[in-house]
Design a protein around this motif. Structure first.
Motif, PDB file in Angstrom:
ATOM      1  N   CYS A   1       6.122  -4.665  -6.470  1.00  0.00           N
ATOM      2  CA  CYS A   1       4.804  -4.227  -6.821  1.00  0.00           C
ATOM      3  C   CYS A   1       4.573  -3.099  -5.921  1.00  0.00           C
ATOM      4  O   CYS A   1       4.745  -3.229  -4.727  1.00  0.00           O
ATOM      5  CB  CYS A   1       3.945  -5.085  -7.237  1.00  0.00           C
ATOM      6  N   ARG A   2       3.998  -2.038  -6.220  1.00  0.00           N
ATOM      7  CA  ARG A   2       3.273  -0.958  -5.324  1.00  0.00           C
ATOM      8  C   ARG A   2       1.845  -0.751  -5.816  1.00  0.00           C
ATOM      9  O   ARG A   2       1.719  -0.290  -7.189  1.00  0.00           O
ATOM     10  CB  ARG A   2       4.039   0.153  -5.434  1.00  0.00           C
ATOM     11  N   ALA A   3       0.855  -0.753  -4.984  1.00  0.00           N
ATOM     12  CA  ALA A   3      -0.348  -0.451  -5.459  1.00  0.00           C
ATOM     13  C   ALA A   3      -0.644   1.076  -5.855  1.00  0.00           C
ATOM     14  O   ALA A   3      -0.085   2.057  -5.197  1.00  0.00           O
ATOM     15  CB  ALA A   3      -1.325  -0.811  -4.266  1.00  0.00           C
TER      16      ALA A   3
ATOM     17  N   PRO B   1      -3.452   4.235  -6.702  1.00  0.00           N
ATOM     18  CA  PRO B   1      -4.338   4.759  -6.128  1.00  0.00           C
ATOM     19  C   PRO B   1      -5.776   3.941  -6.307  1.00  0.00           C
ATOM     20  O   PRO B   1      -6.524   4.106  -5.546  1.00  0.00           O
ATOM     21  CB  PRO B   1      -4.547   6.290  -6.670  1.00  0.00           C
ATOM     22  N   ILE B   2      -5.892   3.520  -7.367  1.00  0.00           N
ATOM     23  CA  ILE B   2      -7.139   2.878  -7.847  1.00  0.00           C
ATOM     24  C   ILE B   2      -7.500   1.758  -6.942  1.00  0.00           C
ATOM     25  O   ILE B   2      -8.686   1.546  -6.612  1.00  0.00           O
ATOM     26  CB  ILE B   2      -7.213   2.436  -9.242  1.00  0.00           C
ATOM     27  N   VAL B   3      -6.354   1.230  -6.408  1.00  0.00           N
ATOM     28  CA  VAL B   3      -6.556  -0.197  -5.315  1.00  0.00           C
ATOM     29  C   VAL B   3      -7.045   0.598  -4.211  1.00  0.00           C
ATOM     30  O   VAL B   3      -8.002  -0.169  -3.630  1.00  0.00           O
ATOM     31  CB  VAL B   3      -5.252  -0.828  -5.288  1.00  0.00           C
ATOM     32  N   HIS B   4      -6.759   1.683  -3.748  1.00  0.00           N
ATOM     33  CA  HIS B   4      -7.647   2.156  -2.354  1.00  0.00           C
ATOM     34  C   HIS B   4      -9.094   2.375  -2.673  1.00  0.00           C
ATOM     35  O   HIS B   4      -9.812   2.070  -1.888  1.00  0.00           O
ATOM     36  CB  HIS B   4      -6.888   3.630  -2.118  1.00  0.00           C
TER      37      HIS B   4
ATOM     38  N   GLN C   1       0.833  -1.166   0.015  1.00  0.00           N
ATOM     39  CA  GLN C   1      -0.121  -0.173  -0.002  1.00  0.00           C
ATOM     40  C   GLN C   1       0.749   1.302   0.039  1.00  0.00           C
ATOM     41  O   GLN C   1       0.441   2.228  -0.725  1.00  0.00           O
ATOM     42  CB  GLN C   1      -1.051  -0.052   1.142  1.00  0.00           C
ATOM     43  N   GLN C   2       1.899   1.185   0.955  1.00  0.00           N
ATOM     44  CA  GLN C   2       2.531   2.579   1.055  1.00  0.00           C
ATOM     45  C   GLN C   2       4.103   2.255   0.247  1.00  0.00           C
ATOM     46  O   GLN C   2       4.612   3.343  -0.337  1.00  0.00           O
ATOM     47  CB  GLN C   2       2.921   2.703   2.365  1.00  0.00           C
ATOM     48  N   GLU C   3       4.627   1.314   0.216  1.00  0.00           N
ATOM     49  CA  GLU C   3       5.947   0.991  -0.840  1.00  0.00           C
ATOM     50  C   GLU C   3       6.076  -0.325  -1.582  1.00  0.00           C
ATOM     51  O   GLU C   3       4.965  -1.197  -1.386  1.00  0.00           O
ATOM     52  CB  GLU C   3       7.036   1.225   0.340  1.00  0.00           C
TER      53      GLU C   3
ATOM     54  N   GLN D   1      -3.065  -1.828 -14.658  1.00  0.00           N
ATOM     55  CA  GLN D   1      -3.974  -0.840 -14.067  1.00  0.00           C
ATOM     56  C   GLN D   1      -3.699  -0.618 -12.565  1.00  0.00           C
ATOM     57  O   GLN D   1      -3.727   0.539 -12.153  1.00  0.00           O
ATOM     58  CB  GLN D   1      -5.454  -1.241 -14.328  1.00  0.00           C
ATOM     59  N   CYS D   2      -3.477  -1.387 -11.934  1.00  0.00           N
ATOM     60  CA  CYS D   2      -3.488  -1.438 -10.428  1.00  0.00           C
ATOM     61  C   CYS D   2      -2.212  -1.327  -9.557  1.00  0.00           C
ATOM     62  O   CYS D   2      -2.207  -0.977  -8.380  1.00  0.00           O
ATOM     63  CB  CYS D   2      -4.353  -2.455  -9.725  1.00  0.00           C
TER      64      CYS D   2
END
Length: 968
Positions: A953-955, A957-960, A633-635, A920-921
């Protein structure tokens, strides 16, 4: 007084019952009868032989009645002499008339009326019909015995030519035709000849010939004892039939036991049925097998021989027809080679001669008797239950209302389209003869060969006597046919070819080196197998293998030779795990496979069915996204992708099939899930182009491989059966594939057996999981090694879809570059680099080379996906190449022709949607500065990366937003 009142009460009860039931039973409206029946014998005194003429006379005496009734002893019999009434019987009332009456012959010789011909209509008969359609009379099975038909016809030609090379010679054709047809059938069944070529003085052959003659003479629509049961006590008929049945059974069992004891299995029908018996003993009992042999001998020999005799008699009586047939053959085939079976389509006049022969002289003039299983109506007449129905096709085929000049032999009438549809020579409806294809092939090829190879004349000036024999179910000529024949020049060429070299030297593709004894080219093979180019041949143990690495040659294989190469080689895995090679992937080409393909196309892989499981694909992809986002989520977080992709694809398939998930974090400690995962892994490892034991049969006796596969097959069958039984036991039916197939099983049990359903599940698990997971892994590895491609794909998605919602399946059409990435991945890294092996069902030519029957053909898709003659810069990953129209047509990822993968639509939907969602994510980077290793594993049918893919991988914004939407 008590006895008086008791008697009075009984009389009153009798009168009451008579009144009650007498008023309820209406007078039946039966078809007209020729006369009032005599007591006991009924109308038996009116019948004369031959029956077909007697029945026609009776019909005419009733003013040309299309249907009339007879009382024969205890049985009510209807005789039909009209095509329209017969059609009414076998369309509208087909199920009612699908039964057979019980006769003593069928009871004692026909294994208690349990053969395909005599069995009562029901599940047992449907099973027999299925075996017949798939294992006996399918195109592939009939094609596999072409060499026997050709050899027997050559023997007939050589036999006739012995006396007639220099001058015309008189020949007796009846016995020669009987020898041809019986040898053809028994060689198909057991690999033996009992007629001709030195068998005259052989005791076994003499015994078999006598036995077959006795059985044929005893067959028919029943003896008088079948109509007057009291005769069973007064005569010894039943005793004689019972004794004959014992001798027939002894002979048939000896054929079966002899084949069962052979260490090296042959290619006969009995060999095939015994191999099926090993895996499905309840369907393929010895009685079933013997019944099949018996029916083929009785129904497939006398009839074909009689048809040939009638056809030749007609040609002798009509020399202008013979001349026209010879001209057609000379023009279409020539005099340099003997007519082949595939030439028949070019000879419509020859086919018309056979049709006209079957019209005027149907060898079974009275169709085998049918029996009404319940009351019904035919032509406005009542048909009480158990009425015997006899159809006089001899009369129907000579009906002046249907045919112009019906008594004249005019093959030209069949040049008119649709005329052959009026023939009923092989019956109609459910109980129509299933072996008509085999019979017509042999008769037409034999007749054409005789016309091509000999000049024919009558033995005198008189016409050949066309009177039929009075007795027997098969309508033979009353006197055996004799004719004068003289060999034509083509016979000399056949004799020369036979004497000089029975087998020409085959023109095979080049081989790397001379093969080693026994093992062939096996030491030359290095893993992975798909590296290399060109077309070449290998000898691997007992198998000849052609390897194709050219797109043009592959195209020739699966267009021009598609049917010939539509077979699969038989492997141990296919036999045990693939339900005796009866799955969509492993089944031999024929009716069974066509049924499976139909089920696949309509019920499994249709757009409607795939759309109904869209929610499962979406849910599994969301689960994948949530799993990846836990620590990213963050890194950036390092993730191992192979396991996640495997979870995605297998759960997707198993939820479609059975509504269950067996992979993922929540299933780790579940014993059932662990068992299923282990079993699927074992099956995936076992599948492929066979084990060494498949190429060296002796290893089956030395190693434990076959035993291990058999044990694994038992475990996988237990799992699949448990899934089916669990769904069958549920009161509320779901929307899974098994639910749907079980509902179809209720209405069509013959097509949707448990074995068929389990085979479908097995194929979907094996073919639909490892392949899709492997493709996703290769695609992601390519994107990590080509960040510019990844960036371009993300830009396309953001422009077309945006960042406020997750990509949907219907969005894929707007994302051509994403589709190109997938196409380029499948080009460079086809997950099945060597297409599933094919096998030639008959000799053919490919790229100018001979392909002998039984050759295994392997297509190296990996090689021609990298062929510089086909692709620019073939080793480079360039999705842009697919922006050029038609470029995707050069791909062979999912095969080509009839055996191309039917599940490509499902795979592409899941893989493209999953890949687009990951782009995309998440932001993606390689796990370190090194490029991802793109080396493939050396073992297995599926081409995987040698090391599982790891990535950072790093999430995004669309994942949130997705997570928030799920939580809310």
């Amino acid at each position: 007084m008590e006895p008086f009142y008791m008697i009075l009460s009984l009389v009153f009860l009798f009168i009451s019952l008579t009144f009650l039931f007498g008023t309820r039973r209406r007078k039946l409206n039966l078809p007209p009868s020729p006369a009032r029946p005599y007591p006991i014998i009924g109308h038996l005194h009116l019948l004369k032989l031959p029956l077909q003429r007697s029945f026609l006379s009776l019909s005419k005496s009733l003013g040309g009645a299309s249907i009339f009734s007879l009382r024969l002893g205890t049985r009510l019999v209807y005789v039909v002499s009209s095509h329209s009434v017969a059609e009414d019987c076998f369309t509208k009332n087909d199920v009612v008339f699908a039964n057979r009456p019980e006769f003593l012959f069928a009871k004692h010789i026909g294994y208690n009326s349990s053969t395909m011909v005599s069995a009562a209509y029901g599940d047992s008969w449907r099973n027999l019909r299925r075996i017949g359609a798939i294992e006996i009379f399918s195109s592939i099975r009939v094609d596999s015995f072409l060499s026997i038909r050709k050899d027997e016809i050559r023997r007939l030609i050589l036999c006739l030519s012995k006396k007639s090379l220099q001058e015309p010679a008189k020949v007796e054709l009846g016995s020669l035709f009987m020898g041809l047809t019986i040898n053809n059938i028994i060689r198909m069944l057991a690999g033996k000849r009992y007629y001709g070529d030195g068998t005259e003085d052989d005791d076994e052959s003499k015994h078999v010939r006598d036995l077959i003659a006795e059985v044929i003479a005893a067959g028919g629509a029943g003896n008088a004892a079948d109509y007057f049961p009291i005769l069973c006590w007064l005569t010894d008929y039943e005793k004689r039939v019972k004794k004959l049945g014992g001798r027939v059974d002894e002979f048939l069992q000896s054929l079966v036991d002899e084949k069962r004891a052979e260490k090296v299995k042959g290619n006969t029908m009995i060999d095939r049925l015994l191999s099926l018996q090993e895996t499905q003993p309840e369907y393929y009992t010895d009685v079933i097998i013997k019944g099949i042999i018996e029916v083929m001998i009785l129904a497939g020999t006398d009839t074909s021989a009689a048809t040939l005799e009638w056809a030749m008699s007609n040609l002798l009586n009509h020399p202008e027809v013979l001349k026209k047939a010879k001209t057609e053959i000379d023009e279409q085939i020539g005099l340099e080679r003997l007519i082949e079976e595939q030439d028949i389509v070019k000879l419509p006049y020859l086919q018309s001669i056979v049709s006209e022969t079957l019209r005027l002289y149907p060898v079974v003039p009275m169709l085998l008797p049918h029996m009404a299983s319940k009351d019904c109506m035919v032509a406005d007449y009542d048909v009480p239950r158990k009425t015997i129905l006899l159809v006089n096709i001899w009369a129907i085929h000579r009906d002046p209302k249907m045919w112009e000049e019906p008594e004249n032999f005019k093959p030209e009438r069949f040049e008119k389209e649709g005329e052959d549809k009026k023939l009923m020579s092989f019956g109609m409806g459910r109980r129509a003869c299933p072996g008509l294809g085999l019979g017509q092939r042999l008769v037409t090829l034999a007749l054409g060969s005789l016309v091509q190879c000999f000049e024919w004349e009558r033995t005198g000036e008189e016409y050949v006597d066309m009177t039929e024999a009075a007795k027997g179910i098969t309508m033979h000529k009353s006197t055996s046919l004799e004719a004068m024949c003289r060999a034509r020049p083509i016979v000399d060429k056949i004799l020369d070819a036979s004497n000089s070299s029975r087998r020409r030297k085959l023109n095979l593709p080049p081989s790397p080196t001379r093969p080693f004894p026994v093992i062939g080219h096996l030491p030359l093979l290095k893993l992975p197998l798909h590296h290399g180019a060109s077309i070449f041949s290998l000898r691997l143990g007992t198998r000849l293998v052609f390897v194709v690495s050219s797109h043009s040659v592959a195209e020739e294989c699966f267009t021009k030779n598609d049917i010939v190469l539509a077979n699969r080689p038989e492997f141990i895995v296919g036999k045990y795990i693939g339900y005796n090679s009866s799955t969509m992937v492993s089944a031999a080409y024929g009716d069974s496979w066509r049924n499976l393909r139909r089920i696949g196309t309509i019920e499994i892989f249709s757009s409607f069915r795939l759309n109904s499981f869209l929610s499962i694909r979406k849910d599994e992809i969301r689960r994948l996204i949530f799993s990846l986002s836990k620590n990213s989520q963050q890194e950036y977080a390092k993730v191992e992708m192979r396991t996640l992709f495997m979870n995605l694809t297998i759960n997707n398939i198993l939820r479609m099939v059975a509504g269950k998930r067996f992979y993922g974090d929540e299933t780790e400690d579940d014993d059932e899930a662990r068992h299923v995962r282990q079993l699927i892994a074992e099956v995936a490892v076992s599948s492929g182009a066979g084990n060494v034991a498949d190429y060296f049969p002796i290893l089956r006796w030395i190693t434990s491989y076959e035993k291990q596969v058999k044990e694994l097959a038992g475990r996988i069958d237990e799992l699949l059966q448990s899934l089916v039984d669990e769904k069958r036991g549920e009161k509320v039916k779901g929307n899974t594939m098994i639910d749907h197939l079980l509902s179809l099983q209720e209405t069509q049990p013959g097509y949707y057996t448990d074995v068929i359903i389990k085979g479908i599940i097995l194929v979907m698990i094996i073919a639909g999981t490892d392949t899709s997971g492997g493709t996703l892994e290769w695609a992601m590895a390519n994107l990590l090694n080509h960040p510019e491609v990844l960036k371009k794909a993300r830009t396309e998605i953001e422009e077309q879809i945006g960042s406020d919602r997750l990509i949907e399946e219907q969005d894929i059409v707007k994302l051509p570059y994403l589709q190109n990435i997938l196409s380029e991945t499948l080009r460079l890294y086809p997950v099945v680099p060597m297409l599933l092996p094919h096998m030639a069902s008959e000799d053919c030519i490919v790229a100018g080379y001979d392909v002998p029957r039984g050759t295994m053909v392997m297509v190296n898709a990996w090689a021609f996906h990298r062929d510089p003659n086909t692709w620019e810069e073939p080793e480079k990953f360039k999705p842009e190449r697919f922006e050029k129209e038609g470029e995707d047509k050069k791909m062979l990822t999912f095969g080509m022709g009839r055996r191309a993968c039917p599940g490509s639509g499902l795979a592409q939907r899941l893989v493209t949607l999953a890949l687009g969602s990951l782009v995309q994510c998440f932001d993606w980077e390689r796990a370190d500065e090194k490029y991802v290793d793109m080396t493939e594993t050396e073992k297995g049918t599926i081409m995987r990366k040698s090391t599982p893919l790891k990535a950072m991988c790093r999430a995004r914004p669309i994942v949130h937003k997705i997570l928030d939407a799920s939580c809310s």
